[in-house]
Design a protein around this motif. Sequence first.
Motif, PDB file in Angstrom:
ATOM      1  N   ARG A   1       0.776  -1.301   0.057  1.00 48.43           N
ATOM      2  CA  ARG A   1       0.011  -0.245  -0.106  1.00 48.43           C
ATOM      3  C   ARG A   1       0.730   1.277   0.038  1.00 48.43           C
ATOM      4  O   ARG A   1       0.729   2.350  -0.560  1.00 48.43           O
ATOM      5  N   ASP A   2       1.906   1.203   0.944  1.00 47.67           N
ATOM      6  CA  ASP A   2       2.853   2.422   0.811  1.00 47.67           C
ATOM      7  C   ASP A   2       3.568   2.635  -0.522  1.00 47.67           C
ATOM      8  O   ASP A   2       3.471   3.915  -0.945  1.00 47.67           O
TER       9      ASP A   2
ATOM     10  N   GLN B   1       2.121   1.532  -3.718  1.00 46.83           N
ATOM     11  CA  GLN B   1       1.332   1.759  -4.592  1.00 46.83           C
ATOM     12  C   GLN B   1      -0.136   1.937  -4.256  1.00 46.83           C
ATOM     13  O   GLN B   1      -1.246   1.377  -4.517  1.00 46.83           O
ATOM     14  N   GLU B   2      -0.335   3.189  -3.412  1.00 47.01           N
ATOM     15  CA  GLU B   2      -1.407   3.702  -2.581  1.00 47.01           C
ATOM     16  C   GLU B   2      -2.691   3.592  -3.610  1.00 47.01           C
ATOM     17  O   GLU B   2      -3.878   3.077  -3.432  1.00 47.01           O
ATOM     18  N   ASP B   3      -2.423   4.337  -4.794  1.00 51.69           N
ATOM     19  CA  ASP B   3      -3.621   4.553  -5.492  1.00 51.69           C
ATOM     20  C   ASP B   3      -4.145   3.258  -6.412  1.00 51.69           C
ATOM     21  O   ASP B   3      -5.566   3.081  -6.151  1.00 51.69           O
ATOM     22  N   GLN B   4      -3.305   2.329  -6.649  1.00 49.48           N
ATOM     23  CA  GLN B   4      -3.474   1.269  -7.495  1.00 49.48           C
ATOM     24  C   GLN B   4      -4.205   0.165  -6.432  1.00 49.48           C
ATOM     25  O   GLN B   4      -5.350  -0.496  -6.629  1.00 49.48           O
TER      26      GLN B   4
ATOM     27  N   ASP C   1      -5.928   0.993  -3.560  1.00 46.88           N
ATOM     28  CA  ASP C   1      -7.399   1.383  -3.253  1.00 46.88           C
ATOM     29  C   ASP C   1      -8.356   1.032  -4.495  1.00 46.88           C
ATOM     30  O   ASP C   1      -9.511   0.651  -4.197  1.00 46.88           O
ATOM     31  N   LEU C   2      -7.867   1.389  -5.739  1.00 52.01           N
ATOM     32  CA  LEU C   2      -8.619   0.882  -6.841  1.00 52.01           C
ATOM     33  C   LEU C   2      -8.916  -0.640  -6.733  1.00 52.01           C
ATOM     34  O   LEU C   2      -9.940  -1.152  -7.015  1.00 52.01           O
TER      35      LEU C   2
ATOM     36  N   GLN D   1     -11.470  -1.254  -4.093  1.00 49.52           N
ATOM     37  CA  GLN D   1     -12.864  -1.054  -4.312  1.00 49.52           C
ATOM     38  C   GLN D   1     -13.401  -1.955  -5.549  1.00 49.52           C
ATOM     39  O   GLN D   1     -14.647  -2.323  -5.160  1.00 49.52           O
ATOM     40  N   SER D   2     -12.744  -2.415  -6.421  1.00 53.00           N
ATOM     41  CA  SER D   2     -13.156  -3.241  -7.756  1.00 53.00           C
ATOM     42  C   SER D   2     -13.531  -4.545  -7.327  1.00 53.00           C
ATOM     43  O   SER D   2     -14.212  -5.119  -8.281  1.00 53.00           O
TER      44      SER D   2
ATOM     45  N   ARG E   1      -9.453   3.015 -15.545  1.00 50.74           N
ATOM     46  CA  ARG E   1      -8.354   3.400 -14.689  1.00 50.74           C
ATOM     47  C   ARG E   1      -7.441   2.338 -14.502  1.00 50.74           C
ATOM     48  O   ARG E   1      -6.168   2.479 -14.029  1.00 50.74           O
TER      49      ARG E   1
END
Length: 392
Positions: free
Chosen positions: A19-20, A22-25, A27-28, A31-32, A251
């Motif tokens: 997470r540190d 690749q935080e954006d990926q 989170d995506l 969610q996905s 995305r």
Amino acid sequence: MTAPNTRPVGGRVVDPATRDHQEDQVDLLLQSVQVGDPLADAVVAEFDELGDDAKDALRHGLVAGRASVPDAPPEVDALLADAETVPDWVDTELLAQGDKVSLAVPDPWNRVAFSAGSLTHTYSSPTIARLLVGTGRLTSTAPRRIAETGLWNAAVVLPGGLLTGAPGYVQTVQVRLLHARVRASALAHGWDSARWGAPINQADIARTWLDFTLVPFSLLEIVGYRLTEVEQRRLYSYWYRVAHLLGLDERFFVGVESHQQADTLCNLFDSTLAPPDENSRALVAALYGAAATGLAATPQSPMDEQAWRELLHAVARRHHGDEAADALAIPPSPLTPLLPLIALAESRTRAHQLRFPEVLRQAEQAGIDRFRAFTTLLTDHTAYQTHMEGTR
């Protein structure tokens, strides 16, 4: 019990270190895993409500265009509008030419990469394997189902195959709707989304997209067949349109132009999955049996069925790694020591292909001829076509 400092979400576990970085990926991804495909799911519900009229409208609209069915039910109309919209990040010139990168791969390496690479990676996901085994799709009819996937792939990569109304375009939307039908059926029969995520969720679709872009060509590098940077950009750009037609969130894929970028995404998906289970192993065993039989049956095959099976095992273990291969019950192969020699010979052939444009064009044309011939082999309807048939 999950490992310390991890976060389980819908069957996925993400390490804080990941997470540190690749935080954006991350989170995506999280969610996905709980998101299916709202447009396609709504169409399947409309099929169940309206029956043949809705199915007829979609079938006609896919081939003849949305304008040909002005009275289409609202959800069918919405899906047709989405499919016919060509985003500005799609290179329409590439669509007319076809996936020349994939077309140039020589047979039988194309089949080896498809089986030992693409489908093996797909089946290693326990959630996907659970769905496929649960619907009886592959363990008992592996040759047929492999052929159907191959038919779709052939229709997609041929020149013009993804243009509106063309076979690859139509079949990709049909596959999208089959995913929605499987999703609805699984949920109706007690699928535990909190535990496993939504059936055939957005992360699963993204991983499948990688199974037809990154994965086969990464495997081909083992046998000396490498893509140039220009070819990599062309490959991913072409498959943007496939991802869009499959209903994948842009995305995940827009901006992916190289194996390195795709590999980062693929490693994220794979690192969060549970290990392969008995369903994965059953699918892979059926896959390799069917693939070896098919390879041995090709005209002028240089090897028998057992030798092809051992070659599949060798390249699969080298590509996926010993740990993953052991988890999938792929045995060690006596042909493994020969892989460097095979790679040396194939790399020389590939260098000759790249040095002389006419040789490359001949390889592409051979691929076109081979895939066109393949599309004529299945004369009855596939699973992704049958579920859209009416009762009239």
